[in-house]
Design an enzyme around this catalytic site. Structure first.
Site, short mmCIF file in Angstrom:
data_model
loop_
_atom_site.label_atom_id
_atom_site.label_comp_id
_atom_site.label_asym_id
_atom_site.label_seq_id
_atom_site.Cartn_x
_atom_site.Cartn_y
_atom_site.Cartn_z
N HIS A 99 0.82 -1.21 0.00
CA HIS A 99 0.00 0.00 0.00
C HIS A 99 0.86 1.26 0.00
CE1 HIS A 99 -2.98 -2.83 2.04
NE2 HIS A 99 -3.51 -2.54 0.88
N ASP A 114 -5.92 6.34 1.06
CA ASP A 114 -6.01 5.20 0.17
C ASP A 114 -7.30 4.43 0.46
OD1 ASP A 114 -5.46 3.64 2.40
OD2 ASP A 114 -3.47 3.01 1.72
#
Length: 481
Positions: free
Chosen positions: A18, A111
């Site tokens: 990520h 995100d």
């Protein structure tokens, strides 16, 4: 003092899968669009992040303590649930760090699991963007699936009919993410909660480009199709992935690669979180051996259970020719003239960029997929979990740059593995895939072009202008006061 330079605060989920795309986006915003960027990461990822930013100016890293969630979530909970709880518990600390700044950021970029931080936007007067480090197909399914009525969901999950998505290719039952097939499980509700929050932002950034996913992007941007669900602008900003590092080419694999013919080597890796069973590892080894093709294999011990795991412990010893016990006896000796084995980790992007590499057997994680496309390397798609089945469908069915295993949930025989390897590495079909992926690589390079008006660059220019307008409005209000 009137602030004229936009400042983006970025909040990343834990795990380098990520964090790395977030870092690449931060570097792009800073270097090409005049942003000052602050990236908030959990302490567990901080050291790795710092090493990726040694030569980057305009990007600051702020560490957040990793929340203790041991009393908040079942130890056996799905990883999506665990990450969501970690991100939720980190929001108060994130707020404190932002409030302590001399000036609030212009924009907060989260995100896919950071949606609990969206509440800070109104309170602290910031624009908000969601950054999807995966692709437009994933985004489309994510925002559309929660809007379906129960009859359509049942047709898909019970009757196993393809899922029809406006303006996009249908998604086979076999390709949908497992979390959507268990509506009574917490992971389903956790995922849906995040997805329903995406349209509450001011825009969505997605790690793809026009030529990679023309149908999905067109639908997401069309108010009569998926755009009516997205409700906010969708900006294709890809491809964003780790750049090739010349400093890593001292790995011994490159001495071996330098001796191989051009486009003759198959690179095999299932990513940092993928694993195969002992039976499947054996079949893969035999398939490689019987294909008679050159290969580099990042091989890890088997995990007889879930194909998704974060870390693997060493398991078993080696035989007298250094063949791991979980591979066929004598495998290393019999393939030593055309194979190179790497335990645990390899400099993947640099290997794929080498002229001797002509194919990639991959789990279809999006970062790995982008690296392969950017190097012009066709793929054998062997998805394991998450959205990887949808990625595999995109690569094989829409783009024609990969072959694909029939059903990754079933054992793949050595004969099928041999056939796939030979198809990509030694047959005309593989040459056609190679031609297509190199053409796609060229479009990726054009997308990133600063001077040629590439689509990724233009998307971020639009985001920049929106942030600058917001700054001007904030400044006018301040002067009016």
């Amino acid at each position: 003092m009137h602030i004229t330079k936009p400042h983006a605060a970025m909040f990343s989920s834990p795990g380098m899968g990520h964090v790395l795309p977030v870092i690449e986006l931060a570097k792009r915003l800073s270097a090409n669009h005049g942003f000052h960027v602050t990236v908030f990461v959990l302490e567990t990822d901080a050291a790795s992040v710092q090493s990726k930013l040694l030569n980057s100016t305009g990007v600051d890293i702020v560490n957040l303590p990793s929340p203790d969630i041991s009393g908040l979530v079942d130890p056996n909970a799905h990883v999506v649930t665990k990450i969501g709880v970690i991100m939720r518990e980190a929001v108060p600390t994130l707020r404190s760090k932002i409030v302590a700044m001399h000036q609030n950021p212009t924009a907060l970029i989260i995100d896919l699991f950071g949606t609990d931080a969206l509440c800070l936007a109104a309170e602290l007067n910031m624009l908000t963007y969601v950054f999807i480090a995966s692709n437009a197909r994933y985004l489309g399914v994510s925002i559309y699936y929660p809007t379906l009525d129960e009859v359509i969901k049942e047709e898909h999950t019970v009757q196993r009919k393809p899922l029809t998505i406006p303006g996009c290719e249908p998604v086979r039952f076999e390709d949908i993410m497992d979390a959507y097939l268990v509506p009574d499980e917490p992971v389903y509700h956790d995922l849906v909660r995040h997805c329903l929050a995406y349209p509450k932002a001011d825009g969505i950034l997605v790690n793809t480009w026009e030529e990679m996913e023309p149908k999905s992007l067109k639908s997401l941007q069309d108010p009569k199709l998926l755009g009516r669900v997205a409700r906010v602008p969708v900006y294709p900003v890809g491809p964003l992935c780790r750049p090739i590092q010349s400093s890593t080419t001292d790995h011994p694999v490159f001495d071996w690669l330098n001796k191989q013919p051009n486009e003759s080597v198959l690179y095999i890796s299932f990513g940092s979180g993928g694993s195969l069973t002992a039976q499947q590892l054996t079949e893969l080894a035999w398939g490689l051996e019987e294909s008679q093709q050159r290969f580099i294999w990042v091989v890890r011990p088997p995990v007889d259970g879930s194909s998704c795991s974060d870390y693997f412990s060493a398991k078993g010893g080696v035989t007298k020719d250094n063949t791991p016990e979980y591979l066929p006896e004598g495998f290393v000796t019999r393939t030593c003239d055309r194979g190179f084995m790497i335990p645990s980790w390899a400099p993947q992007a640099e290997i794929l960029a080498h002229q001797a590499v002509g194919g990639f057997l991959t789990h279809c994680g999006w970062s790995s997929t982008l690296e392969s496309v950017l190097c012009g390397v066709p793929m054998i798609a062997w998805p394991l979990f998450a959205e990887q089945n949808m990625n595999a469908a995109l690569l094989s069915d829409e783009l024609g740059i990969s072959v694909r295993v029939d059903d990754p949930k079933e054992a793949i025989s050595r004969s099928k593995i041999e056939a796939m390897v030979r198809k990509v590495m030694a047959e005309d079909e593989g040459e056609e895939m190679r031609r297509k992926v190199k053409k796609l690589r060229d479009t990726a390079e054009m997308s990133l072009s600063i001077h040629g008006g590439g689509s990724a660059h233009e998307s971020l220019c639009r985001v920049t202008k929106e942030c600058q307008r917001f700054l001007e409005c904030v400044g006018d209000l301040g002067r009016g006061a």
